[in-house]
Design an enzyme around this catalytic site. Sequence first.
Site, PDB file in Angstrom:
ATOM      1  N   ARG A  36      -6.583  -2.815   1.544  1.00 47.59           N
ATOM      2  CA  ARG A  36      -5.850  -1.806   0.786  1.00 47.59           C
ATOM      3  C   ARG A  36      -6.487  -1.769  -0.468  1.00 47.59           C
ATOM      4  O   ARG A  36      -7.612  -2.314  -0.960  1.00 47.59           O
ATOM      5  CB  ARG A  36      -4.558  -3.229  -0.242  1.00 47.59           C
ATOM      6  CG  ARG A  36      -3.217  -3.169   1.167  1.00 47.59           C
ATOM      7  CD  ARG A  36      -2.864  -1.572   1.084  1.00 47.59           C
ATOM      8  NE  ARG A  36      -1.278  -2.082   1.719  1.00 47.59           N
ATOM      9  CZ  ARG A  36      -1.224  -2.246   2.853  1.00 47.59           C
ATOM     10  NH1 ARG A  36      -2.613  -1.475   3.817  1.00 47.59           N
ATOM     11  NH2 ARG A  36      -0.417  -1.971   3.850  1.00 47.59           N
ATOM     12  N   GLU A  57      -3.860   4.330  -5.725  1.00 47.79           N
ATOM     13  CA  GLU A  57      -3.294   5.515  -4.648  1.00 47.79           C
ATOM     14  C   GLU A  57      -2.663   5.849  -4.512  1.00 47.79           C
ATOM     15  O   GLU A  57      -0.933   4.726  -5.471  1.00 47.79           O
ATOM     16  CB  GLU A  57      -3.675   4.322  -3.621  1.00 47.79           C
ATOM     17  CG  GLU A  57      -3.121   5.736  -2.086  1.00 47.79           C
ATOM     18  CD  GLU A  57      -3.143   4.113  -0.873  1.00 47.79           C
ATOM     19  OE1 GLU A  57      -2.462   4.429  -0.106  1.00 47.79           O
ATOM     20  OE2 GLU A  57      -4.090   3.698  -0.955  1.00 47.79           O
ATOM     21  N   HIS A  84      -5.237   7.379   3.651  1.00 47.67           N
ATOM     22  CA  HIS A  84      -4.731   5.969   3.725  1.00 47.67           C
ATOM     23  C   HIS A  84      -3.575   6.470   5.060  1.00 47.67           C
ATOM     24  O   HIS A  84      -2.161   6.061   5.594  1.00 47.67           O
ATOM     25  CB  HIS A  84      -3.329   5.463   3.233  1.00 47.67           C
ATOM     26  CG  HIS A  84      -2.672   3.881   2.899  1.00 47.67           C
ATOM     27  ND1 HIS A  84      -2.367   3.487   1.773  1.00 47.67           N
ATOM     28  CD2 HIS A  84      -2.935   3.415   4.268  1.00 47.67           C
ATOM     29  CE1 HIS A  84      -2.136   2.390   2.747  1.00 47.67           C
ATOM     30  NE2 HIS A  84      -1.985   2.616   3.620  1.00 47.67           N
TER      31      HIS A  84
END
Length: 304
Positions: A220, A248, A267
């Site tokens: 993450r 993000e 991602h």
Amino acid sequence: MTVIVLVPDDDGMDALSVVEGVRPVRYEWGEPLPPEAREAEVLIPGFHGAPTDESFFAELPSVKLIQLLSAGAEDWVSAVPEGILLSTCRGAHGGSTAEWVVAVLLSIYRELVGFAADQDERRWSRRTTDSLQGKNVLIVGAGDLGSQLRGRLEPFDARVTMVGLTSRPGVHAVEELPTLLGDHDVVALMVPLTSRTHGMVDAKFLAAMSDGAILVNASRGRVVDTEALFAELRTGRLRAALDVTDPEPLPPDHPLWTVPGLVLTPHVAGAARGAQRRSYSVAAAEIELYVNGELPKNLVHGEY
């Protein structure tokens, strides 16, 4: 006894329809729930984050298990009311995520981006590159993701060291990281986001890495201090491959887009074809355990 499971898509309906003792009921996330929702014991929220509306669970008075399709649970941990079980999809995405790590490392060491640029310029420029062979790789996170990565790196003759929350045979404790970082060519992050891992890769962590080392983040974005990483990349001392960032999505004007020595993807490490099928395979197995009176294997305890 039949357990009603709220399912957000047709793939889920197909996967759950073959589980004995389960009645899957289709719903649309964000739309009014079907009448069966009040009797449903299991909710599959798909890949959606936790609801911010406090009345959400009031419409689901019978829910006892929330089954995620993702391996990460950080958005749901604090949102699930007491007494409701939360289970992740650990085991579904480890292989594709590990494959992404191997892909970016090969791309960096074999200079594939540079050769692609040569191709665009029709330039035949032969040169010797580095290799993944013989590299020392430190995997931070010894769960499914980390184990899957180890299994894919060792056939490349990479030497792998594992780090987990606690020490056990073949796994170093996270407290040993300061003494391990400087001895490795690659540090791969495969940890969940918790209060312990939030910001763990800070300026001190990065300074302890060896010159020319590669930081790979497939966990993450908030595990890494973005400003500290940018400072190292700007000098050229470290390189990195990031599938996740903080913030993000990455804003178009963010300096990470143009910093040297960085491979960046949006991602997508686990977003390989068949991901949803693999997710529902794990989810169906977890729900089957619940229906049979057993605890699912991927239950979240505390933060994870």
